[in-house]
Design a protein around this motif. Structure first.
Motif: not given
Length: 147
Positions: A27-32, A45-48, A51-59, A71-78
């Protein structure tokens, strides 16, 4: 009996939230997006929590689909792959849509995969998607988030 009802409701709510955490999010929004002639249908994935769940559990995930983390602002993402069943490639993307770096990630690992510079966007696709299309650092993606 009145004292038991709140406990029962709390237990049911906890069970429902625990079960929801073990399921792929939907049910997340989609973008082309596009990378040259290659089209991408990305969940966003916009909200914390998203983003935390991401693609977990997807088969499985269709080859032209992915997930764009915003993310709200640029930073190092891990990123790591705990509870993620699919091998993925993550493109770390600057505000203008330029790919900064790409990391291949193994399922169910806690290895950190980080952006080489501060970024606002990360696009996860099936592992090898970027390499098979010649997309690498310096490639520019287009779509509404990058305008």
């Amino acid at each position: 009996m009145k004292a038991v009802l709140p406990l029962l409701l709390a237990a049911l709510a906890f069970t429902a939230s625990t079960q929801a955490q073990d399921q792929p999010q939907s049910g997340l929004p989609r973008v082309k997006l596009s990378a040259g002639m290659h089209q991408i249908d990305a969940q966003v994935a916009l909200t914390p929590d998203q983003r935390a769940t991401g693609l977990m559990f997807r088969e499985q995930m269709p080859q032209h689909e992915g997930m764009l983390f915003v993310f709200e602002q640029p930073s190092q993402q891990c990123f790591w792959m705990k509870n993620t069943l699919l091998p993925l490639s993550a493109a770390f993307i600057a505000d203008d849509g330029t790919v900064v770096n790409i990391a291949d990630m193994k399922p169910k690992t806690l290895d950190a995969h980080c952006s080489e510079k501060p970024v606002r966007y990360v696009l996860e696709m099936n592992q090898g998607w970027f390499a098979h299309r010649g997309i690498k650092a310096g490639t520019k993606l287009s779509g509404s988030p990058f305008k």
